[in-house]
Design a protein around this motif. Structure first.
Motif, PDB file in Angstrom:
ATOM      1  N   ARG A 193       5.003  13.840   0.094  1.00  0.00           N
ATOM      2  CA  ARG A 193       4.248  13.404   1.285  1.00  0.00           C
ATOM      3  C   ARG A 193       4.868  12.134   1.868  1.00  0.00           C
ATOM      4  O   ARG A 193       4.938  11.979   3.092  1.00  0.00           O
ATOM      5  CB  ARG A 193       2.758  13.215   0.939  1.00  0.00           C
ATOM      6  CG  ARG A 193       1.901  12.752   2.101  1.00  0.00           C
ATOM      7  CD  ARG A 193       1.917  13.711   3.309  1.00  0.00           C
ATOM      8  NE  ARG A 193       1.160  14.936   3.082  1.00  0.00           N
ATOM      9  CZ  ARG A 193       1.109  15.950   3.959  1.00  0.00           C
ATOM     10  NH1 ARG A 193       1.776  15.888   5.114  1.00  0.00           N
ATOM     11  NH2 ARG A 193       0.416  17.048   3.688  1.00  0.00           N
ATOM     12  N   SER A 194       5.320  11.225   1.012  1.00  0.00           N
ATOM     13  CA  SER A 194       5.955   9.999   1.521  1.00  0.00           C
ATOM     14  C   SER A 194       7.193  10.364   2.322  1.00  0.00           C
ATOM     15  O   SER A 194       7.430   9.827   3.410  1.00  0.00           O
ATOM     16  CB  SER A 194       6.352   9.079   0.366  1.00  0.00           C
ATOM     17  OG  SER A 194       5.232   8.794  -0.439  1.00  0.00           O
ATOM     18  N   CYS A 195       7.960  11.288   1.786  1.00  0.00           N
ATOM     19  CA  CYS A 195       9.171  11.753   2.460  1.00  0.00           C
ATOM     20  C   CYS A 195       8.815  12.342   3.828  1.00  0.00           C
ATOM     21  O   CYS A 195       9.475  12.052   4.832  1.00  0.00           O
ATOM     22  CB  CYS A 195       9.835  12.795   1.570  1.00  0.00           C
ATOM     23  SG  CYS A 195      11.268  13.534   2.302  1.00  0.00           S
ATOM     24  N   ALA A 207       6.016  -1.337   1.338  1.00  0.00           N
ATOM     25  CA  ALA A 207       6.612  -2.143   0.267  1.00  0.00           C
ATOM     26  C   ALA A 207       5.825  -1.953  -1.036  1.00  0.00           C
ATOM     27  O   ALA A 207       6.410  -1.749  -2.109  1.00  0.00           O
ATOM     28  CB  ALA A 207       6.629  -3.615   0.676  1.00  0.00           C
ATOM     29  N   PHE A 208       4.501  -1.977  -0.930  1.00  0.00           N
ATOM     30  CA  PHE A 208       3.698  -1.802  -2.147  1.00  0.00           C
ATOM     31  C   PHE A 208       3.818  -0.379  -2.705  1.00  0.00           C
ATOM     32  O   PHE A 208       3.738  -0.191  -3.921  1.00  0.00           O
ATOM     33  CB  PHE A 208       2.233  -2.186  -1.896  1.00  0.00           C
ATOM     34  CG  PHE A 208       2.042  -3.676  -1.858  1.00  0.00           C
ATOM     35  CD1 PHE A 208       2.228  -4.430  -3.006  1.00  0.00           C
ATOM     36  CD2 PHE A 208       1.715  -4.325  -0.676  1.00  0.00           C
ATOM     37  CE1 PHE A 208       2.076  -5.819  -2.983  1.00  0.00           C
ATOM     38  CE2 PHE A 208       1.565  -5.705  -0.638  1.00  0.00           C
ATOM     39  CZ  PHE A 208       1.742  -6.455  -1.795  1.00  0.00           C
ATOM     40  N   CYS A 209       4.015   0.610  -1.847  1.00  0.00           N
ATOM     41  CA  CYS A 209       4.242   1.984  -2.338  1.00  0.00           C
ATOM     42  C   CYS A 209       5.497   2.022  -3.212  1.00  0.00           C
ATOM     43  O   CYS A 209       5.527   2.689  -4.260  1.00  0.00           O
ATOM     44  CB  CYS A 209       4.435   2.977  -1.190  1.00  0.00           C
ATOM     45  SG  CYS A 209       2.943   3.355  -0.286  1.00  0.00           S
ATOM     46  N   ALA A 256       5.766   2.960  -7.100  1.00  0.00           N
ATOM     47  CA  ALA A 256       6.671   4.025  -7.558  1.00  0.00           C
ATOM     48  C   ALA A 256       7.481   3.526  -8.761  1.00  0.00           C
ATOM     49  O   ALA A 256       7.672   4.249  -9.744  1.00  0.00           O
ATOM     50  CB  ALA A 256       7.594   4.461  -6.425  1.00  0.00           C
ATOM     51  N   ALA A 257       7.921   2.267  -8.682  1.00  0.00           N
ATOM     52  CA  ALA A 257       8.666   1.683  -9.813  1.00  0.00           C
ATOM     53  C   ALA A 257       7.760   1.597 -11.037  1.00  0.00           C
ATOM     54  O   ALA A 257       8.171   1.878 -12.165  1.00  0.00           O
ATOM     55  CB  ALA A 257       9.188   0.299  -9.430  1.00  0.00           C
ATOM     56  N   SER A 258       6.493   1.253 -10.801  1.00  0.00           N
ATOM     57  CA  SER A 258       5.572   1.095 -11.920  1.00  0.00           C
ATOM     58  C   SER A 258       5.217   2.445 -12.563  1.00  0.00           C
ATOM     59  O   SER A 258       5.058   2.540 -13.786  1.00  0.00           O
ATOM     60  CB  SER A 258       4.369   0.290 -11.443  1.00  0.00           C
ATOM     61  OG  SER A 258       3.192   0.822 -11.877  1.00  0.00           O
ATOM     62  N   THR A 259       5.148   3.506 -11.753  1.00  0.00           N
ATOM     63  CA  THR A 259       4.942   4.858 -12.316  1.00  0.00           C
ATOM     64  C   THR A 259       6.103   5.198 -13.243  1.00  0.00           C
ATOM     65  O   THR A 259       5.910   5.752 -14.336  1.00  0.00           O
ATOM     66  CB  THR A 259       4.877   5.900 -11.167  1.00  0.00           C
ATOM     67  OG1 THR A 259       3.722   5.631 -10.399  1.00  0.00           O
ATOM     68  CG2 THR A 259       4.816   7.326 -11.697  1.00  0.00           C
ATOM     69  N   ALA A 260       7.302   4.871 -12.811  1.00  0.00           N
ATOM     70  CA  ALA A 260       8.486   5.185 -13.623  1.00  0.00           C
ATOM     71  C   ALA A 260       8.470   4.404 -14.941  1.00  0.00           C
ATOM     72  O   ALA A 260       8.737   4.975 -16.009  1.00  0.00           O
ATOM     73  CB  ALA A 260       9.760   4.890 -12.830  1.00  0.00           C
ATOM     74  N   THR A 261       8.098   3.121 -14.886  1.00  0.00           N
ATOM     75  CA  THR A 261       8.072   2.347 -16.149  1.00  0.00           C
ATOM     76  C   THR A 261       6.960   2.855 -17.057  1.00  0.00           C
ATOM     77  O   THR A 261       7.108   2.887 -18.275  1.00  0.00           O
ATOM     78  CB  THR A 261       7.900   0.820 -15.926  1.00  0.00           C
ATOM     79  OG1 THR A 261       6.693   0.589 -15.224  1.00  0.00           O
ATOM     80  CG2 THR A 261       9.042   0.218 -15.178  1.00  0.00           C
ATOM     81  N   SER A 262       5.851   3.296 -16.463  1.00  0.00           N
ATOM     82  CA  SER A 262       4.755   3.776 -17.312  1.00  0.00           C
ATOM     83  C   SER A 262       5.133   5.097 -18.000  1.00  0.00           C
ATOM     84  O   SER A 262       4.750   5.339 -19.147  1.00  0.00           O
ATOM     85  CB  SER A 262       3.446   3.838 -16.519  1.00  0.00           C
ATOM     86  OG  SER A 262       3.026   5.144 -16.324  1.00  0.00           O
ATOM     87  N   LEU A 263       5.929   5.927 -17.331  1.00  0.00           N
ATOM     88  CA  LEU A 263       6.403   7.161 -17.985  1.00  0.00           C
ATOM     89  C   LEU A 263       7.326   6.821 -19.167  1.00  0.00           C
ATOM     90  O   LEU A 263       7.285   7.485 -20.200  1.00  0.00           O
ATOM     91  CB  LEU A 263       7.120   8.062 -16.969  1.00  0.00           C
ATOM     92  CG  LEU A 263       6.188   8.887 -16.075  1.00  0.00           C
ATOM     93  CD1 LEU A 263       6.945   9.468 -14.881  1.00  0.00           C
ATOM     94  CD2 LEU A 263       5.523  10.019 -16.861  1.00  0.00           C
ATOM     95  N   ILE A 264       8.122   5.756 -19.006  1.00  0.00           N
ATOM     96  CA  ILE A 264       9.003   5.335 -20.109  1.00  0.00           C
ATOM     97  C   ILE A 264       8.153   4.889 -21.308  1.00  0.00           C
ATOM     98  O   ILE A 264       8.401   5.290 -22.445  1.00  0.00           O
ATOM     99  CB  ILE A 264       9.936   4.187 -19.656  1.00  0.00           C
ATOM    100  CG1 ILE A 264      10.904   4.679 -18.571  1.00  0.00           C
ATOM    101  CG2 ILE A 264      10.709   3.618 -20.851  1.00  0.00           C
ATOM    102  CD1 ILE A 264      11.750   3.587 -17.910  1.00  0.00           C
ATOM    103  N   SER A 265       7.106   4.089 -21.025  1.00  0.00           N
ATOM    104  CA  SER A 265       6.261   3.588 -22.127  1.00  0.00           C
ATOM    105  C   SER A 265       5.538   4.717 -22.837  1.00  0.00           C
ATOM    106  O   SER A 265       5.399   4.697 -24.049  1.00  0.00           O
ATOM    107  CB  SER A 265       5.172   2.641 -21.613  1.00  0.00           C
ATOM    108  OG  SER A 265       5.702   1.712 -20.770  1.00  0.00           O
ATOM    109  N   LYS A 266       5.047   5.694 -22.047  1.00  0.00           N
ATOM    110  CA  LYS A 266       4.222   6.754 -22.656  1.00  0.00           C
ATOM    111  C   LYS A 266       5.043   7.860 -23.313  1.00  0.00           C
ATOM    112  O   LYS A 266       4.553   8.529 -24.219  1.00  0.00           O
ATOM    113  CB  LYS A 266       3.303   7.357 -21.587  1.00  0.00           C
ATOM    114  CG  LYS A 266       2.240   6.361 -21.128  1.00  0.00           C
ATOM    115  CD  LYS A 266       1.033   7.074 -20.554  1.00  0.00           C
ATOM    116  CE  LYS A 266      -0.161   6.144 -20.428  1.00  0.00           C
ATOM    117  NZ  LYS A 266      -0.015   5.178 -19.324  1.00  0.00           N
TER     118      LYS A 266
END
Ligand SMILES: [Fe+2]
Ligand SMILES: [Fe+2]
Length: 196
Positions: free
Chosen positions: A120-122, A28-30, A34-44
């Motif tokens: 790797r998750s896959c 669940a935390f992964c 993953a969602a947070s990586t996506a939002t950080s790419l949007i911000s940067k």
């Protein structure tokens, strides 16, 4: 699978089965990360419109994954436990992202890092799906579906790395990262974490 250098030690699935609430909590935390990586790419990288659009869709999908894992935990009488450190991702991040990177270096490495974590998750989800095939149809189907999603995310991130590179040899960098992952993964597969 995805040119990963080493498959997961099959014994990891037994460990996961014995500690399924821990695995689901970590999973669940992964999804949340993953969602947070996506939002950080949007911000940067707000100027990369195609990336922003894809990341918006990805955030929704990863949050939906989080929702599904959380519901699965609850349906089995567990609740979301505490977040644990992901040493695997920490090691990869240290290898991939260095201070002093140019904007392009940061973007390409961040995208390749995300692609690798998805790959790797896959691979781990595939191991779980196959492991539970005859003993737990719900888990087996669940991990089969998520395996397909994460495979698509791997393709998405690799595609953006290739699209946005200007001065970086993406294939060379991707191979270096795969080599490094192939070395460190030998120290994992021994704990009840998605990347443990
Ligand atoms: Fe996901
Ligand atoms: Fe994903």
């Amino acid at each position: 699978m995805f040119k990963l250098k080493l498959p997961t030690d099959p014994r990891w699935a037994n460990l996961a089965e014995k500690n399924i609430s821990e695995v689901l909590t970590d999973h669940a935390f992964c999804e949340l990360k993953a969602a947070s990586t996506a939002t950080s790419l949007i911000s940067k990288f707000p100027d990369k419109t195609e990336l922003v659009q894809a990341m918006v869709e990805l955030v929704k999908e990863e949050i939906e994954h989080f929702h599904r894992v959380h519901e699965l935990l609850l349906s089995r009488g567990y609740e979301l436990g505490k977040e644990r450190k992901d040493e695997y991702v920490n090691e990869l991040t240290q290898f991939c992202i260095k201070s002093g990177y140019s904007r392009e270096e940061y973007l390409i490495n961040k995208l390749l890092l995300a692609a690798l974590i998805e790959a790797r998750s896959c691979e781990r989800f595939k191991v779980l799906s196959e492991h539970f095939k005859n003993s737990d149809a719900v888990l087996s189907q669940f991990y089969h579906e998520l395996m397909i999603s994460e495979a698509n995310h791997y393709t998405l991130f690799i595609g953006f790395a290739r699209k946005y590179t200007q001065n970086i040899d993406v294939e060379k960098r991707w191979n270096e990262i795969l080599e490094f992952e192939g070395q460190i993964i030998q120290n994992y597969g021994i704990s009840e974490l998605i990347h443990g």
